[in-house]
Design a protein around this motif. Structure first.
Motif, PDB file in Angstrom:
ATOM      1  N   ARG A  84     -13.460-127.712  -0.250  1.00 44.90           N
ATOM      2  CA  ARG A  84     -13.425-126.431  -0.049  1.00 44.90           C
ATOM      3  C   ARG A  84     -12.244-126.061  -0.887  1.00 44.90           C
ATOM      4  NH1 ARG A  84     -15.825-122.577   3.050  1.00 44.90           N
ATOM      5  NH2 ARG A  84     -16.607-124.297   4.404  1.00 44.90           N
ATOM      6  N   ILE A  85     -12.204-125.302  -1.858  1.00 49.54           N
ATOM      7  CA  ILE A  85     -11.271-124.837  -2.772  1.00 49.54           C
ATOM      8  C   ILE A  85     -10.639-123.633  -1.963  1.00 49.54           C
ATOM      9  CG2 ILE A  85     -10.149-124.042  -5.022  1.00 49.54           C
ATOM     10  CD1 ILE A  85     -10.947-127.050  -4.828  1.00 49.54           C
ATOM     11  N   ALA A  86      -9.147-123.383  -1.966  1.00 53.10           N
ATOM     12  CA  ALA A  86      -8.790-122.162  -1.462  1.00 53.10           C
ATOM     13  C   ALA A  86      -8.542-120.978  -2.421  1.00 53.10           C
ATOM     14  CB  ALA A  86      -7.680-122.319  -0.554  1.00 53.10           C
ATOM     15  N   LEU A  87      -7.828-121.511  -3.568  1.00 55.89           N
ATOM     16  CA  LEU A  87      -7.772-120.586  -4.671  1.00 55.89           C
ATOM     17  C   LEU A  87      -8.971-119.857  -5.195  1.00 55.89           C
ATOM     18  CD1 LEU A  87      -4.956-122.497  -6.623  1.00 55.89           C
ATOM     19  CD2 LEU A  87      -4.610-120.645  -4.842  1.00 55.89           C
ATOM     20  N   LYS A  88      -8.830-118.880  -5.830  1.00 55.75           N
ATOM     21  CA  LYS A  88     -10.010-118.264  -6.486  1.00 55.75           C
ATOM     22  C   LYS A  88      -9.811-117.982  -7.872  1.00 55.75           C
ATOM     23  CE  LYS A  88     -11.673-116.304  -2.236  1.00 55.75           C
ATOM     24  NZ  LYS A  88     -12.045-114.947  -1.186  1.00 55.75           N
ATOM     25  N   ALA A 112       1.233-122.800 -13.460  1.00 57.78           N
ATOM     26  CA  ALA A 112       0.040-122.756 -12.344  1.00 57.78           C
ATOM     27  C   ALA A 112      -0.316-121.253 -12.235  1.00 57.78           C
ATOM     28  CB  ALA A 112       0.499-123.313 -11.251  1.00 57.78           C
ATOM     29  N   ASN A 113       0.817-120.420 -12.440  1.00 58.50           N
ATOM     30  CA  ASN A 113       0.494-119.078 -12.075  1.00 58.50           C
ATOM     31  C   ASN A 113       0.153-118.224 -13.454  1.00 58.50           C
ATOM     32  OD1 ASN A 113       1.026-118.554  -9.170  1.00 58.50           O
ATOM     33  ND2 ASN A 113       3.039-118.990  -9.677  1.00 58.50           N
ATOM     34  N   LEU A 141       0.038-129.468  -6.566  1.00 64.78           N
ATOM     35  CA  LEU A 141      -0.723-128.629  -7.068  1.00 64.78           C
ATOM     36  C   LEU A 141      -1.966-128.742  -6.485  1.00 64.78           C
ATOM     37  CD1 LEU A 141       0.200-128.636 -10.711  1.00 64.78           C
ATOM     38  CD2 LEU A 141       0.350-126.794  -9.296  1.00 64.78           C
ATOM     39  N   TYR A 142      -2.501-130.166  -6.130  1.00 63.01           N
ATOM     40  CA  TYR A 142      -3.604-130.417  -5.492  1.00 63.01           C
ATOM     41  C   TYR A 142      -3.465-129.758  -4.166  1.00 63.01           C
ATOM     42  CZ  TYR A 142      -5.833-133.763  -8.960  1.00 63.01           C
ATOM     43  OH  TYR A 142      -6.146-134.288  -9.975  1.00 63.01           O
ATOM     44  N   ALA A 143      -2.657-129.795  -3.548  1.00 61.94           N
ATOM     45  CA  ALA A 143      -2.466-129.249  -2.186  1.00 61.94           C
ATOM     46  C   ALA A 143      -2.418-127.734  -1.980  1.00 61.94           C
ATOM     47  CB  ALA A 143      -1.023-129.690  -1.636  1.00 61.94           C
ATOM     48  N   ARG A 144      -2.160-127.129  -3.190  1.00 59.14           N
ATOM     49  CA  ARG A 144      -2.156-125.629  -3.372  1.00 59.14           C
ATOM     50  C   ARG A 144      -3.600-125.250  -3.584  1.00 59.14           C
ATOM     51  NH1 ARG A 144       0.055-121.909  -8.171  1.00 59.14           N
ATOM     52  NH2 ARG A 144      -0.066-120.047  -7.335  1.00 59.14           N
ATOM     53  N   LEU A 145      -4.402-126.224  -4.211  1.00 56.04           N
ATOM     54  CA  LEU A 145      -5.890-125.660  -4.594  1.00 56.04           C
ATOM     55  C   LEU A 145      -6.428-125.596  -3.218  1.00 56.04           C
ATOM     56  CD1 LEU A 145      -6.696-128.378  -7.492  1.00 56.04           C
ATOM     57  CD2 LEU A 145      -6.784-125.665  -7.401  1.00 56.04           C
TER      58      LEU A 145
END
Length: 247
Positions: free
Chosen positions: A120-124, A222-223, A180-184
């Protein structure tokens, strides 16, 4: 070796044909679309599966220049045509008869056990693509660094300063990717960095501030900051341990 990806928005061969029909080089397509050149090259070569936003953007870019693609096959179209997809969504071969052959159009089948991995990816939206771009660029750099030979200082013993710097840079890039993986997945380790921390104007008061300063370009890229990503990709291997950690 090329492969078929019927479930994606664009096929490698279709992308290559579109680019050539529009009279573009890979570099021109990358420059005008704003998409990473290394992704276009690897995708067309058929040895890389990019993220869906990249494919959607690349297809839209070519269509915006007037190219028309053939309809993309629906997901599972090949399996459906072969009679391997059943109402419950189970994919299996038809059961062979007593002589070991499979009757044409046979309806009976034995469901095969399958294993499904779900994340489940949180970013969109574009945020996913930007993060994956940085992760991939870091992985490419890590691969290059890991191929470097280890050198020792025979007079004083232990690794040479250059070898220590190379290994420290590998660990730094792996740490960036870990964050970055955690951020995903919606976990922002250390919290969101302030603009002052990323610009180096804020004196670090916590280790989170120090982490943000060390990973400034990774945060920016990443932004969506393409200049930050270019700086990361163009950076030379560190010569000293300090430059590896803080450069």
């Amino acid at each position: 070796m090329s492969y078929e990806l019927p479930y994606l928005a664009l096929q490698p061969k279709a992308a290559s044909n579109a680019r050539r029909q529009l009279g573009m080089t890979q570099a021109t397509a990358a420059d005008q679309s704003g998409l990473p050149l290394h992704k276009i090259k690897r995708f067309e070569a058929g040895n890389y599966i990019p993220d869906e936003p990249f494919l959607v953007d690349l297809r839209a870019f070519y269509e915006g220049r007037g190219h028309r693609f053939d309809d993309t096959p629906e997901p599972g179209a090949k399996a459906k045509a072969q009679g391997k997809v059943f109402p419950a969504g189970v994919v299996a071969d038809a059961e062979p008869d007593d002589e070991g052959s499979t009757p044409t159009g046979a309806r009976s089948a034995r469901a095969q056990p399958t294993e499904v991995h779900h994340m489940r990816i949180a970013l969109k939206g574009d945020a996913i693509g930007h993060a994956l771009d940085v992760i991939e660029a870091n992985e490419d750099r890590i691969d290059e660094l890991l191929k470097q030979p280890v050198k020792e200082e025979w007079l004083i013993g232990g690794l040479s300063e250059r070898s220590q710097a190379t290994h420290a840079e590998v660990l730094k890039l792996m740490a960036e990717n870990g964050r970055l993986y955690a951020r995903l997945f919606g976990r922002d380790i250390g919290g969101a960095p302030s603009a002052e921390a990323l610009d180096g104007k804020k004196v670090p008061s916590t280790h989170a501030d120090l982490l943000h300063r060390r990973q400034a370009d990774a945060h920016k890229a990443a932004n969506g900051d393409r200049e930050a990503l270019r700086r990361k990709q163009a950076a030379k291997p560190a010569d000293t341990l300090l430059s590896a950690l803080f450069g």
